[in-house]
Design an enzyme around this catalytic site. Structure first.
Site, PDB file in Angstrom:
ATOM      1  N   ASN A  76       2.987   4.511  -3.328  1.00  0.00           N
ATOM      2  CA  ASN A  76       3.165   3.085  -3.103  1.00  0.00           C
ATOM      3  C   ASN A  76       4.399   2.900  -2.226  1.00  0.00           C
ATOM      4  O   ASN A  76       5.469   3.432  -2.530  1.00  0.00           O
ATOM      5  CB  ASN A  76       3.330   2.369  -4.444  1.00  0.00           C
ATOM      6  CG  ASN A  76       3.282   0.870  -4.307  1.00  0.00           C
ATOM      7  OD1 ASN A  76       3.712   0.296  -3.318  1.00  0.00           O
ATOM      8  ND2 ASN A  76       2.762   0.222  -5.330  1.00  0.00           N
ATOM      9  N   HIS A 146      -7.666  -0.516  -5.377  1.00  0.00           N
ATOM     10  CA  HIS A 146      -6.666   0.538  -5.559  1.00  0.00           C
ATOM     11  C   HIS A 146      -6.179   0.523  -7.003  1.00  0.00           C
ATOM     12  O   HIS A 146      -6.035  -0.525  -7.613  1.00  0.00           O
ATOM     13  CB  HIS A 146      -5.498   0.389  -4.587  1.00  0.00           C
ATOM     14  CG  HIS A 146      -4.779  -0.925  -4.660  1.00  0.00           C
ATOM     15  ND1 HIS A 146      -5.299  -2.089  -4.137  1.00  0.00           N
ATOM     16  CD2 HIS A 146      -3.580  -1.250  -5.203  1.00  0.00           C
ATOM     17  CE1 HIS A 146      -4.439  -3.078  -4.346  1.00  0.00           C
ATOM     18  NE2 HIS A 146      -3.388  -2.597  -4.998  1.00  0.00           N
ATOM     19  N   HIS A 148      -3.209   1.712  -9.657  1.00  0.00           N
ATOM     20  CA  HIS A 148      -1.796   2.083  -9.755  1.00  0.00           C
ATOM     21  C   HIS A 148      -1.609   3.142 -10.837  1.00  0.00           C
ATOM     22  O   HIS A 148      -2.183   3.039 -11.920  1.00  0.00           O
ATOM     23  CB  HIS A 148      -0.941   0.866 -10.136  1.00  0.00           C
ATOM     24  CG  HIS A 148      -0.896  -0.182  -9.083  1.00  0.00           C
ATOM     25  ND1 HIS A 148       0.149  -0.299  -8.210  1.00  0.00           N
ATOM     26  CD2 HIS A 148      -1.781  -1.159  -8.764  1.00  0.00           C
ATOM     27  CE1 HIS A 148      -0.075  -1.309  -7.393  1.00  0.00           C
ATOM     28  NE2 HIS A 148      -1.246  -1.852  -7.709  1.00  0.00           N
TER      29      HIS A 148
END
Length: 188
Positions: A76, A146, A148
């Site tokens: 990230n 996406h 995390h």
């Protein structure tokens, strides 16, 4: 503390200072999060999607840790903690239920590998793993699915940036990417 028009910090505002019915909550302003709200990449347009651009870059530039057939893993760019990873399908789809069975299976497999690699390299104590589906649910980039994977330690600062406008990220992204990529298993 939040930034006022002059960029200086001021204490959170009391709920009693707002119009409407007062409640027991303090308001904590987080103007740094506006980059996600104002960013054109949130619209889901492929041309501006960083998750569509990243696979076309070399791994170091794209912060890509590992590539699969249907999905890939990258750091990230705005991590909550050092080693904060994202698992994305290559295909531009917005929602988990739009992913193919193969994409979903590879996202799951890459997530498991990421957990193992993060435990090995950073000795984290746990993880926050999740997907924010849609802008209303907090997805910074709502147009491209996406997941995390945020490593957590017993003594980490959690959401310290919201409180003190400071990120405690002890290592450079490139350094972390290199370490994770080197530790990634060769066969998925």
């Amino acid at each position: 503390m939040h930034a006022d028009a002059n960029g200086t910090g001021s204490p959170p505002e009391a709920a009693d200072d707002f119009a409407g019915v007062p409640d027991a909550f303090q308001r904590l302003w987080t103007p740094h999060r506006m980059v996600y709200i104002d960013d054109e990449d949130r619209t889901g347009e492929r041309s501006g999607c960083p998750f569509c651009r990243a696979p076309g870059l070399d791994d170091a530039t794209g912060l890509i840790v590992a590539r699969g057939v249907h999905a890939y893993v990258l750091l990230n760019l705005y991590p909550y903690n050092s080693g904060h990873l994202l698992v994305c399908p290559y295909r531009h789809v917005a929602s988990y239920d739009e992913a193919t069975a193969e994409e979903a299976a590879e996202i799951a497999s890459l997530t498991q590998s990421a957990m193992r690699v993060l435990r090995e390299t950073s000795r984290c104590d746990g993880f926050n793993i999740g997907m924010n589906q849609g802008a209303v649910a907090g997805a910074g980039i709502a147009g491209h699915l996406h997941q995390h994977i945020v490593p957590r330690w017993a003594q980490d600062a959690n959401f310290f940036p919201i409180v003190a406008r400071t990120k405690a990220v002890p290592r450079l992204l490139g350094e972390v990417r290199d370490e994770l990529a080197a530790a990634w298993p060769t066969a998925e």
